[in-house]
Design a protein around this motif. Structure first.
Motif, PDB file in Angstrom:
ATOM      1  N   HIS A 299       5.257   6.578   5.831  1.00  0.00           N
ATOM      2  CA  HIS A 299       3.824   5.892   5.627  1.00  0.00           C
ATOM      3  C   HIS A 299       2.529   7.031   6.270  1.00  0.00           C
ATOM      4  O   HIS A 299       1.750   7.114   5.287  1.00  0.00           O
TER       5      HIS A 299
ATOM      6  N   ALA B 194       0.704   3.638  -3.346  1.00  0.00           N
ATOM      7  CA  ALA B 194       0.351   4.921  -2.653  1.00  0.00           C
ATOM      8  C   ALA B 194       1.384   6.119  -3.055  1.00  0.00           C
ATOM      9  O   ALA B 194       1.818   7.407  -3.314  1.00  0.00           O
TER      10      ALA B 194
ATOM     11  N   ASP C 103       0.906  -1.270  -0.277  1.00  0.00           N
ATOM     12  CA  ASP C 103       0.035   0.015  -0.376  1.00  0.00           C
ATOM     13  C   ASP C 103       0.692   0.789   0.128  1.00  0.00           C
ATOM     14  O   ASP C 103       0.622   1.725  -0.043  1.00  0.00           O
TER      15      ASP C 103
ATOM     16  N   HIS D 163      -0.335   8.875   3.592  1.00  0.00           N
ATOM     17  CA  HIS D 163      -1.378   8.700   3.582  1.00  0.00           C
ATOM     18  C   HIS D 163      -2.346  10.527   4.038  1.00  0.00           C
ATOM     19  O   HIS D 163      -3.471  10.829   3.975  1.00  0.00           O
TER      20      HIS D 163
END
Length: 94
Positions: free
Chosen positions: A45, A8, A4, A49
């Protein structure tokens, strides 16, 4: 989870122009050298996001052609309530 983060990052990377990519890379490199491995992963991370950067704007989409400028200038010269002779000749029936 690593997949993920990669996806992203690649989606965000695709939206950047070359100068933005260089700045992004340099900032990531500085963070990687400064932070410990786990801290860097957490920072990357969290950054992936966050809300993405706005899509780039093409300045040509706002460009006004010479024809558009001529129409604007012609309409500015006309007095309100009177139409131009060209419009009258187009509306006349033969």
């Amino acid at each position: 989870m690593p997949r993920d983060l990669f996806e992203a990052t690649m989606r965000g990377w695709a939206r950047l122009n070359p100068s933005q990519r260089e700045r992004f890379f340099q900032a990531g490199l500085r963070a990687a050298l400064r932070l410990e491995r786990q801290q860097f992963r957490e920072m990357a991370h969290a950054a992936a996001h966050r809300a993405p950067l706005a899509a780039p704007v093409d300045p040509n989409s706002f460009a006004i052609s010479k024809y558009d400028i001529a129409v604007l200038m012609r309409s500015a010269r006309e007095t309100p309530g009177k139409s131009s002779p060209k419009r009258n000749s187009e509306n006349q029936k033969c």
